[in-house]
Scaffold this active site. Structure first.
Site, PDB file in Angstrom:
ATOM      1  N   LEU A   1       4.328 -35.041  11.860  1.00 54.44           N
ATOM      2  CA  LEU A   1       4.264 -36.119  12.834  1.00 54.44           C
ATOM      3  C   LEU A   1       3.412 -35.579  13.959  1.00 54.44           C
ATOM      4  O   LEU A   1       3.699 -34.501  14.483  1.00 54.44           O
ATOM      5  CB  LEU A   1       5.674 -36.487  13.316  1.00 54.44           C
ATOM      6  CG  LEU A   1       5.826 -37.748  14.178  1.00 54.44           C
ATOM      7  CD1 LEU A   1       5.332 -38.982  13.438  1.00 54.44           C
ATOM      8  CD2 LEU A   1       7.291 -37.937  14.581  1.00 54.44           C
ATOM      9  N   ASP A   2       2.346 -36.297  14.314  1.00 50.83           N
ATOM     10  CA  ASP A   2       1.385 -35.783  15.288  1.00 50.83           C
ATOM     11  C   ASP A   2       2.057 -35.249  16.548  1.00 50.83           C
ATOM     12  O   ASP A   2       3.090 -35.756  16.981  1.00 50.83           O
ATOM     13  CB  ASP A   2       0.401 -36.883  15.691  1.00 50.83           C
ATOM     14  CG  ASP A   2      -0.476 -37.336  14.539  1.00 50.83           C
ATOM     15  OD1 ASP A   2      -0.629 -36.563  13.577  1.00 50.83           O
ATOM     16  OD2 ASP A   2      -1.005 -38.456  14.614  1.00 50.83           O
ATOM     17  N   LYS A   3       1.422 -34.261  17.152  1.00 54.94           N
ATOM     18  CA  LYS A   3       1.943 -33.655  18.379  1.00 54.94           C
ATOM     19  C   LYS A   3       2.164 -34.705  19.463  1.00 54.94           C
ATOM     20  O   LYS A   3       3.140 -34.645  20.215  1.00 54.94           O
ATOM     21  CB  LYS A   3       0.979 -32.571  18.888  1.00 54.94           C
ATOM     22  CG  LYS A   3       1.478 -31.828  20.114  1.00 54.94           C
ATOM     23  CD  LYS A   3       0.527 -30.702  20.491  1.00 54.94           C
ATOM     24  CE  LYS A   3       1.049 -29.918  21.695  1.00 54.94           C
ATOM     25  NZ  LYS A   3       0.142 -28.786  22.059  1.00 54.94           N
ATOM     26  N   ASP A   4       1.271 -35.695  19.546  1.00 52.50           N
ATOM     27  CA  ASP A   4       1.372 -36.719  20.578  1.00 52.50           C
ATOM     28  C   ASP A   4       2.312 -37.858  20.208  1.00 52.50           C
ATOM     29  O   ASP A   4       2.511 -38.780  21.004  1.00 52.50           O
ATOM     30  CB  ASP A   4      -0.017 -37.291  20.878  1.00 52.50           C
ATOM     31  CG  ASP A   4      -0.953 -36.243  21.471  1.00 52.50           C
ATOM     32  OD1 ASP A   4      -0.451 -35.316  22.130  1.00 52.50           O
ATOM     33  OD2 ASP A   4      -2.176 -36.358  21.263  1.00 52.50           O
ATOM     34  N   SER A   5       2.876 -37.804  18.993  1.00 51.11           N
ATOM     35  CA  SER A   5       3.793 -38.853  18.548  1.00 51.11           C
ATOM     36  C   SER A   5       5.234 -38.364  18.640  1.00 51.11           C
ATOM     37  O   SER A   5       5.495 -37.173  18.809  1.00 51.11           O
ATOM     38  CB  SER A   5       3.468 -39.256  17.111  1.00 51.11           C
ATOM     39  OG  SER A   5       2.138 -39.729  17.021  1.00 51.11           O
TER      40      SER A   5
END
Length: 243
Positions: free
Chosen positions: A107-111
């Site tokens: 899961l993306d760092k920004d998500s």
């Protein structure tokens, strides 16, 4: 001498998969390539081993995992879905779970939102197999109003990363918010899809993976999956195909 009965033994490819090394199919290839040994001898395809035998991959001993660990974690922004300790914001150090586990996918760092972690390599591999169209649901907030044209475009395939995304379910939730259900996991897929239509993602939260829902798990905390959840998950994963 103890008599060896069928349930004392396990196929070597399953042993490697259960230990979290790789899928059964990849294990078969490693065995063919001579990268696996059993009690110091090069393994052969199709062989079975006892759980107390010494199995090594690339010269390193592999320990079989006995007790299943499977947790649902509500990942905050800024945490990286990697087991690599060199990443200071890695998910493993953040959770500090008492036994060794690893994230299933990313899961993306920004998500933010739901990610599963386990010590079971076979379950992890099967969840991530894109050809079985396992659903993942997200709630997305963007920088301008969600239009019919935008929803239609998102649903029907978007050209990104030298491919076209699979058709998916998209539903408007508010002026600038929508839900989307994907059955694939391309790199930063939702953000790239939105960018194609000149939308910028402000917030992205995953709320479901297959039958597992984020629910009321507080940000930065986790819960163990219930027996019923695990049973339903395994039924879907293992009824799909036989290796």
């Amino acid at each position: 001498m103890k008599k060896i009965i069928a349930f004392d033994m396990i196929r070597l490819n399953k042993y490697l998969s259960d230990a979290g090394i790789c899928s059964r199919r990849q294990a078969d290839q490693y065995i063919k390539d001579g990268l696996v040994t059993v009690d110091g001898e090069i393994a052969v395809p199709g062989m079975k081993v006892m759980k107390n035998q010494e199995v090594c991959f690339r010269g390193k001993k592999i320990d079989l995992i006995e007790a299943l660990e499977l947790i649902a974690f509500n990942k905050p922004r800024g945490i990286v879905c990697t087991a690599q300790k060199k990443e200071k914001d890695n998910i493993i150090d953040f959770i500090n779970y008492p036994v060794k586990i690893f994230p299933i996918g990313r899961l993306d760092k920004d998500s933010e939102g739901l990610i599963l972690l386990t010590n079971d390599g076979e379950i992890a591999n099967r969840i991530q197999m894109a050809r079985y169209y396992h659903e993942k649901e997200y709630i997305v907030t963007v920088d301008k109003p969600v239009t019919f044209e935008f929803l239609y475009g998102m649903r029907n395939g978007v050209p990104i990363l030298n491919t076209v995304t699979r058709r998916c379910r998209v539903k408007k939730l508010g002026r600038n918010q929508f839900s989307i259900v994907l059955t694939q996991g391309l790199n930063r897929q939702i953000r790239r899809m939105c960018e194609y239509f000149d939308y910028r993602v402000l917030n992205l939260k995953r709320v479901r993976i297959m039958n597992i829902e984020l629910g009321k798990i507080k940000t930065g905390t986790y819960r163990k999956l219930s027996k019923n959840e695990i049973m339903k998950l395994k039924k879907e994963l293992f009824d799909e195909f036989e290796d």
